[in-house]
Design a protein around this motif. Sequence first.
Motif, PDB file in Angstrom:
ATOM      1  N   ARG A  44     -95.949  39.937  45.680  1.00  0.00           N
ATOM      2  CA  ARG A  44     -96.641  38.968  46.541  1.00  0.00           C
ATOM      3  C   ARG A  44     -95.819  38.649  47.779  1.00  0.00           C
ATOM      4  NH1 ARG A  44     -97.288  32.617  45.142  1.00  0.00           N
ATOM      5  NH2 ARG A  44     -98.224  31.962  47.122  1.00  0.00           N
ATOM      6  N   THR A  45     -94.509  38.439  47.599  1.00  0.00           N
ATOM      7  CA  THR A  45     -93.655  38.113  48.733  1.00  0.00           C
ATOM      8  C   THR A  45     -93.566  39.285  49.696  1.00  0.00           C
ATOM      9  OG1 THR A  45     -92.351  36.640  47.310  1.00  0.00           O
ATOM     10  CG2 THR A  45     -91.360  37.335  49.386  1.00  0.00           C
ATOM     11  N   ARG A  46     -93.390  40.483  49.166  1.00  0.00           N
ATOM     12  CA  ARG A  46     -93.317  41.664  50.024  1.00  0.00           C
ATOM     13  C   ARG A  46     -94.607  41.844  50.817  1.00  0.00           C
ATOM     14  NH1 ARG A  46     -93.288  45.265  46.393  1.00  0.00           N
ATOM     15  NH2 ARG A  46     -91.043  45.259  45.953  1.00  0.00           N
ATOM     16  N   ASN A  47     -95.739  41.669  50.150  1.00  0.00           N
ATOM     17  CA  ASN A  47     -97.025  41.824  50.830  1.00  0.00           C
ATOM     18  C   ASN A  47     -97.220  40.766  51.915  1.00  0.00           C
ATOM     19  OD1 ASN A  47     -97.574  43.986  49.177  1.00  0.00           O
ATOM     20  ND2 ASN A  47     -98.866  42.831  47.764  1.00  0.00           N
ATOM     21  N   GLU A  48     -96.766  39.525  51.642  1.00  0.00           N
ATOM     22  CA  GLU A  48     -96.871  38.464  52.652  1.00  0.00           C
ATOM     23  C   GLU A  48     -96.063  38.823  53.892  1.00  0.00           C
ATOM     24  OE1 GLU A  48     -98.212  34.876  52.679  1.00  0.00           O
ATOM     25  OE2 GLU A  48     -99.642  36.164  51.654  1.00  0.00           O
ATOM     26  N   ILE A  49     -94.862  39.348  53.682  1.00  0.00           N
ATOM     27  CA  ILE A  49     -94.014  39.722  54.814  1.00  0.00           C
ATOM     28  C   ILE A  49     -94.646  40.846  55.614  1.00  0.00           C
ATOM     29  CG2 ILE A  49     -91.782  40.729  55.423  1.00  0.00           C
ATOM     30  CD1 ILE A  49     -90.602  39.227  53.012  1.00  0.00           C
ATOM     31  N   VAL A  50     -95.117  41.866  54.923  1.00  0.00           N
ATOM     32  CA  VAL A  50     -95.733  43.002  55.618  1.00  0.00           C
ATOM     33  C   VAL A  50     -96.983  42.557  56.368  1.00  0.00           C
ATOM     34  CG1 VAL A  50     -96.864  45.228  55.272  1.00  0.00           C
ATOM     35  CG2 VAL A  50     -94.781  44.677  53.995  1.00  0.00           C
ATOM     36  N   LYS A  51     -97.784  41.727  55.738  1.00  0.00           N
ATOM     37  CA  LYS A  51     -99.052  41.290  56.330  1.00  0.00           C
ATOM     38  C   LYS A  51     -98.841  40.417  57.556  1.00  0.00           C
ATOM     39  CE  LYS A  51    -103.055  38.373  55.272  1.00  0.00           C
ATOM     40  NZ  LYS A  51    -103.684  37.526  54.215  1.00  0.00           N
ATOM     41  N   LYS A  52     -97.922  39.477  57.483  1.00  0.00           N
ATOM     42  CA  LYS A  52     -97.782  38.492  58.551  1.00  0.00           C
ATOM     43  C   LYS A  52     -96.737  38.865  59.588  1.00  0.00           C
ATOM     44  CE  LYS A  52     -99.278  34.612  55.658  1.00  0.00           C
ATOM     45  NZ  LYS A  52     -98.926  33.294  55.082  1.00  0.00           N
ATOM     46  N   LEU A  53     -95.757  39.685  59.223  1.00  0.00           N
ATOM     47  CA  LEU A  53     -94.656  39.965  60.134  1.00  0.00           C
ATOM     48  C   LEU A  53     -94.551  41.431  60.527  1.00  0.00           C
ATOM     49  CD1 LEU A  53     -91.903  37.781  58.374  1.00  0.00           C
ATOM     50  CD2 LEU A  53     -93.460  37.111  60.210  1.00  0.00           C
ATOM     51  N   GLY A  54     -95.296  42.306  59.861  1.00  0.00           N
ATOM     52  CA  GLY A  54     -95.184  43.728  60.148  1.00  0.00           C
ATOM     53  C   GLY A  54     -95.688  44.105  61.534  1.00  0.00           C
ATOM     54  N   GLY A  55     -95.070  45.145  62.118  1.00  0.00           N
ATOM     55  CA  GLY A  55     -95.474  45.639  63.433  1.00  0.00           C
ATOM     56  C   GLY A  55     -95.122  47.100  63.582  1.00  0.00           C
ATOM     57  N   ARG A  56     -95.405  47.652  64.750  1.00  0.00           N
ATOM     58  CA  ARG A  56     -95.143  49.071  64.998  1.00  0.00           C
ATOM     59  C   ARG A  56     -93.682  49.366  65.253  1.00  0.00           C
ATOM     60  NH1 ARG A  56     -98.356  50.577  70.003  1.00  0.00           N
ATOM     61  NH2 ARG A  56     -97.142  52.495  69.697  1.00  0.00           N
ATOM     62  N   HIS A  57     -92.908  48.341  65.662  1.00  0.00           N
ATOM     63  CA  HIS A  57     -91.511  48.556  66.043  1.00  0.00           C
ATOM     64  C   HIS A  57     -90.542  47.836  65.096  1.00  0.00           C
ATOM     65  CE1 HIS A  57     -93.938  49.160  69.666  1.00  0.00           C
ATOM     66  NE2 HIS A  57     -92.997  50.007  70.073  1.00  0.00           N
ATOM     67  N   GLY A  58     -91.045  47.413  63.974  1.00  0.00           N
ATOM     68  CA  GLY A  58     -90.208  46.682  63.032  1.00  0.00           C
ATOM     69  C   GLY A  58     -90.947  45.435  62.546  1.00  0.00           C
ATOM     70  N   PHE A  59     -90.210  44.555  61.914  1.00  0.00           N
ATOM     71  CA  PHE A  59     -90.789  43.298  61.450  1.00  0.00           C
ATOM     72  C   PHE A  59     -90.313  42.162  62.343  1.00  0.00           C
ATOM     73  CE2 PHE A  59     -91.262  44.504  56.666  1.00  0.00           C
ATOM     74  CZ  PHE A  59     -92.247  45.421  57.019  1.00  0.00           C
ATOM     75  N   LYS A  60     -91.183  41.211  62.561  1.00  0.00           N
ATOM     76  CA  LYS A  60     -90.762  39.961  63.191  1.00  0.00           C
ATOM     77  C   LYS A  60     -89.878  39.209  62.208  1.00  0.00           C
ATOM     78  CE  LYS A  60     -95.283  39.630  65.475  1.00  0.00           C
ATOM     79  NZ  LYS A  60     -95.811  40.881  64.877  1.00  0.00           N
ATOM     80  N   ARG A  61     -88.948  38.445  62.721  1.00  0.00           N
ATOM     81  CA  ARG A  61     -88.108  37.648  61.811  1.00  0.00           C
ATOM     82  C   ARG A  61     -88.961  36.575  61.123  1.00  0.00           C
ATOM     83  NH1 ARG A  61     -82.706  35.767  64.838  1.00  0.00           N
ATOM     84  NH2 ARG A  61     -84.234  34.550  66.009  1.00  0.00           N
ATOM     85  N   PHE A  62     -89.724  35.842  61.902  1.00  0.00           N
ATOM     86  CA  PHE A  62     -90.644  34.838  61.387  1.00  0.00           C
ATOM     87  C   PHE A  62     -91.664  34.541  62.476  1.00  0.00           C
ATOM     88  CE2 PHE A  62     -86.744  32.852  62.937  1.00  0.00           C
ATOM     89  CZ  PHE A  62     -87.204  31.985  63.909  1.00  0.00           C
ATOM     90  N   LEU A  63     -92.714  33.873  62.136  1.00  0.00           N
ATOM     91  CA  LEU A  63     -93.784  33.588  63.080  1.00  0.00           C
ATOM     92  C   LEU A  63     -93.302  32.651  64.189  1.00  0.00           C
ATOM     93  CD1 LEU A  63     -96.765  33.095  60.604  1.00  0.00           C
ATOM     94  CD2 LEU A  63     -96.216  35.127  61.946  1.00  0.00           C
ATOM     95  N   ARG A  64     -93.757  32.949  65.415  1.00  0.00           N
ATOM     96  CA  ARG A  64     -93.430  32.147  66.599  1.00  0.00           C
ATOM     97  C   ARG A  64     -91.936  32.108  66.868  1.00  0.00           C
ATOM     98  NH1 ARG A  64     -97.695  27.008  66.120  1.00  0.00           N
ATOM     99  NH2 ARG A  64     -99.571  28.280  66.119  1.00  0.00           N
TER     100      ARG A  64
END
Length: 1532
Positions: A282-302
């Motif tokens: 669940r945690t991994r999916n939340e990170i991928v869903k909300k922070l995933g991108g084409r160039h990496g992951f965002k650290r956190f929202l905003r």
Amino acid sequence: MPSSRRYIKDRLDKYYEEVSAIILSRQNHATGLIPASTAVTTHGDYRDAWIRDNVYSIMAAWGLALAYRRIDDDEGRAYELEHATIKCMRGILFAYMRQAHKVEQFKHSQHIEHALHAKFNTATGDTVVGDKEWGHLQIDATSLFLLQLAQMTAAGTLVIFTMDEVHFIQNLVFYIERGYRTPDYGIWERGNKMNHGTPELNSSSIGMVVAALQAINGLNLFGSRGGPSSVIYVLPDEITRNYTTLHSSLPRESNSKEVDAAVLSVISFPAFAVSDSKLITRTRNEIVKKLGGRHGFKRFLRDGHQTLLEDTSRLHYDAHELKIFEGIECEWPLFYTYMILDGLFRDDNKQVNEYRGLLEPLLVDSSFVSSPGGHVAPPTPSKGNRSSQSGRRSSVARKLNNRPPSGTKLVPELYIVPKEKINEEKENPGSVKRFANENVPLVWAQSLYILGSLIQDDLLSPAELDPLGRRLLPFRPKQGSEVVVQIVLLAESPELQAKLATFGLETQTMETCSPVHISPPSALRDAYLSLGESAKLGLSGRPRRPIGTLSTSKLYRCQGRLYAFLPHFMDKEEFYLVSDNNYLVSVLEQELAFVKNHWWYPGRPTMVVMLTNQMIGGLRSSKELASNQRWRYNHRDSKRNLLNFMMSLRSGMCGGVRVRVGRLSEMINSSCIESLDFLVSSEAMGETEDWHAVLKGEWHQPLLKKLQTELVAQPPTPSVRGRSLRRKSSGDISGFLASSITKSPLKSPYYTEEPFSFEDADGFKLREHIEVDMAKLELGPALGRDKDSRSPIRAHSSNRPAQSALTGILSNSIEALEHNSPDSRRSSYTFDLNDFSKQKEVLKKGVSSGLSEDPANEDRSAGAATAKSSDPENALDMLTLTLHDPTHVEAATDLLQSSTNIYDQIDLLHYLFSCCGLEHRIGNLGNIQSLLEEVYVKAMQMKEWSIVRQVAGILKKMVNSLTINVADLLIRGKPVAVGFGANEYFITNPLSPEALSALIYKHCASDVREAPLVQELLTYLGSLIRSTPALFDGIQRVRTYFFVIAMREEISRLKGCDEEEAVEHLMQGSIHSSADVALGLSTSYRWRNIQVQGGAEAEAKNVLKMSTSGVALPSQITISVQSAGFSAGNFSSVDLSRDGVPAPLSAIFGRGLNVVVIDPLDGAIIESASFDTHISSEEAYEFVKMIEWVESGVIVIVVAKDDCAENLTEPARAACESLGSGKIREVRYRDSWCLIGEKGAEMGTMPEEHNQSNLGATALITRTIDLVSRRKKMLASFPANSQMRLLTSGAAANMMMPSNGRWLRRRKNDGALNRVPPEFYPKVWKVLSKCHGIVIGREFLPRDPTISEKTPEEFNFALQVESYLDVIRDPAERQLAVECLMVVSRIAERNPEIQINRGPLDLMKIIRDAVSQFWTKWIGTQNPAHVAAFSANVESRTQSPRPNESGSANSSASNLAGPDLSFEKNERFARRLFFDLEQEGKEGTMAYLAKSSVRISFDVGWLGDMAAGHEDEADDGLCDVLGRKPRASTVE
């Protein structure tokens, strides 16, 4: 792939060139530290050595060294790489050890200024930034260092060389072990996402703490050559608290960050801190869903760090600023390396290939990087994690020129959205090609990339990187169902052991436990005080922190001797909780469940339980009590409750926990045994030279004896100890005290002010309590309203202020809540002096045996009373004492010296305390403090809990375990609030005992008993959440005020009393009494008053379980019973089913008569009890008293087991006949007999079976009771039927309610606890984003800046909404507001084309309209006269909400306004009926709310003629709130 040695070596050499050029070339030759980079950019200075970056960077070197170990390395590269790793780790260690003084300070304070620094000068290891100039408190960095140290040591790479270093590492464990309660700046070094320098509890930090503590526990830092002194110890309770906090908070990172990519390092490599595979996914999916991108992951929202819209001239963000970063946050390829490693460790090749494919295009070829590490530029302040401050000292004198081989792939730090493409990216996320920043490579990321490549190329295996096997944690089988808790029952003395044997309970004494020594938990705490102590480093060892249940569930070995320690909750303490056996039973149940759920250690847990004379002995018989007072709930029940519970353990199960009861010597081989051999060589033991005395709890005994000798040698002082005798106490109290001072391991050497520690048990000064007329005994002094009360107290007592209304948390007055002041809390007491004269006459007649009078005192007080009563106008017959008014101090002193009523004594002492203080002397009685302690002891013996709480409040007593229990609530994400209204204070982080005590007594001062009650509540809730955390689902914060309101409501409902009386029932009730039993919600081991002596903990358990109570009443109940005497099978069986569904009966049936009491209207189990009429006629007496208390018409099941006839008295047989028995006279020794009776039935008319002892068990008898016909019959006879007003269940009063009061009850309790449905707050965020705001009365929640500052699942947003809903005072209406918001959310979500009207969303307007529509429909189906009569009864018994000026509901009872049945005249009653509707269905609240919402708040005008029809069909059409598909017309 070729597997030749030459090929493998070539591949390793290629990686060696990369590691050497990128990592080792940067390592300082002297310190071994590695700079994060050689760059100084506009976003920060990277030349310093960050602890976190160093550990991650050197992982590649260590991994490559492990890979070289596989081959016969003849070039020494494995040695070189391994020792480069050691040099780096020791560089960190040396930098840390220079700050050993900070470790010592932080262990005790957890203050940010005492934190270890998180970065150091690369060349010297010195600090580079001041303590206050940067966010140094980064617990994850220290934990990562310890975790990697443990992994390296386990792999044979030894880093620690000396005992000084061992001691320091042990202290680092103490440094991080309270990570669960220590807000820090986290992995991004910024704390709150607003970057204002506010630390937070971060899941990524706590996860690293969990991993470090688990990894290093039991590790020998000297490897296979080390001894016991070089082993690191971690207490299992500290691991569990961090572990629980982590699992409670995930996938959330912190209060301000709903999710963070840093958590990847917690759920996978390197921490592997989460054992729940579902939570990991669940945690991994939340990170991928909300922070995933084409160039990496965002650290956190905003996250605005390094975005081109960030203002780099300041370090913080403004409130409205975060919204502009949404959608353009920088993306970090670093997290792709985490995902690759995660896939490799889980053997998920699909994930590995996916993220490898995403990462490859992002890598930068080294040949295109002119100077790896970025360009050099003047540093400027930044909001990023590498910001530098003025005054720093440069770590790197010159830039390194080492370059990696041409063609090497480098991992950039992050990718940025070009400024000209920002709008395009926001409109179409992921469509814009980003560019990398200057920091290439990010060494941390490059190291992880190399590790992943080594594993993927089969040059290294996950097992080599994880020799401790942490990666297997999620795949280990759950041990909860397999854990067997071993229980050893001890008796304090041989006399008590013999007494318990007569009840069939086998115990041991401490002398018979050889070879195991039994010690108090404080002894184990003292033993660990020397752990890690080092005078050279200035380190004191483990702080004096409590020892938890998991630690005391182990056996300990030291130099061949074995020790067992009692659990912490049995340690004798000043507070009165340990005096209530029901509390001990409840806590023991919860601790067993806690141990079962969190035991991950070899061997079985072993719990040693000590039964004392204080718990079991020194109690008068029931008949003796009845000789001078009317029967009521008494403390004998708690004794039997405890005994029955202990005997029930022999069944092998306790509340779902498998237990084994036996002798300690038989359980040694299967126990978990821990070593304490470090004591032998510790520095502290070098001073005492007696570690055995420490482990036996005798370390401080000489000191205590010296103190006691000094006290005896001193002149007499006004204290409880050493004062002269005035008279002898009656045998009951003296026996109680004599048993209390018996030498016992329960006695902690640190509690020298225990109220029981009288040097002489006969040292009481006040007169014994005598009841002059027990027929006057009611609830207590607070309810005495005329001359028929239980004591001379008349108009007011300590429980009532002079304004004749309660104030504060215990009040039912909203006005009092809002205008509470010190003056309004002043209490007064009124005494009838004539009653004191009557008491003196009683004394003269010798009614009070064993009392020696003081003639001087008697003459003086009697004369004063006579003088006052001789006034011809009787003006002085009544004496009113007002707190803090010293006018009547002399008169109060005279009354105290002559009083024989404990209720008067405490109120007089309270008055004298308020005027004179604790040190004021009362004649030859002593000072006020000693007299209060005396009343405290007596009240505990009498189980007069209201008096006990009053004294505890006056003396400001504190529960020693309160800090532990508050911490247990906080670590599970439940902030605690004490006080109410403007005086409410929120506790978000655990506090020290002193700070917590001061806070509670400051904010809970409206009633002197409030602070002790709040302590009881928090203590119980903390214990409850440890064993049953699911009960707290949907509750954001534990607010004691609302819990008390919920308990008060439940008592009021059960007893049919007003709220002031309900508060007094709560105060008079024992600490763990029968409220939960009245609802059939908990185990009953002994009958506890049907009238519900509601206590704080019992009620707390009730109100937490109300979420399942919103169901209709059953239509019938089927009862099946069977009995077997000793020779016929020795069992008693009772089976219940409601509407064919089995009803659980958790009672424990013992020898004698087993009784189950059932409500005749709703089939609820009111009570269950067991009476051992074989062993004692007192048990038969108790049985008779219980039957006398049962109301006429109540169903009573009586089943015999073993033998019930030996001491079954004539009154007991007559009591059975009053239930309809016709065969009870025939029952003889060990016969089988059972009865399904009914109070008031004719003899011989009820189902009954009897068999002689030699004829086997009785036949199974069954009785089916039609509950519907009984309710109809009762309702038809209303209001003539007086029985309907007397039934205690409250069912009669609610029979006309739509759901028989069940949904109203559920809403009241859920509203009081602020319980909300899943996904409630994100749905409110979406509703708020679609309107201008939400309004409740005069309170307004604006859309901006709320949604621009906070994200939907941010915890801070949830807290803001919860606080906003607090303006609704009525709990049921608050819950309707929650339902209304859910309805509006469903409408908006399922019909996006329909917009919310302009302006704010008015919730109260929608609710009022829905209630009006319901009333119009409901009243047309009712008989007006019937409704009016029934309403009068309902409103006279329970609280009814009324709207206050803010649009919310207040607490007031009302009746229908005569023949006028209009909604305006009867709105209060209409709201009550509406609040009792079920949620779903065409006639549910959601259907009505949906129609009103569409009519009032949604723009349906564009539908034209269909709009009106839509409003009528909103429930099953437009809004689809019931889950059905909308009709076609709704979307046209």
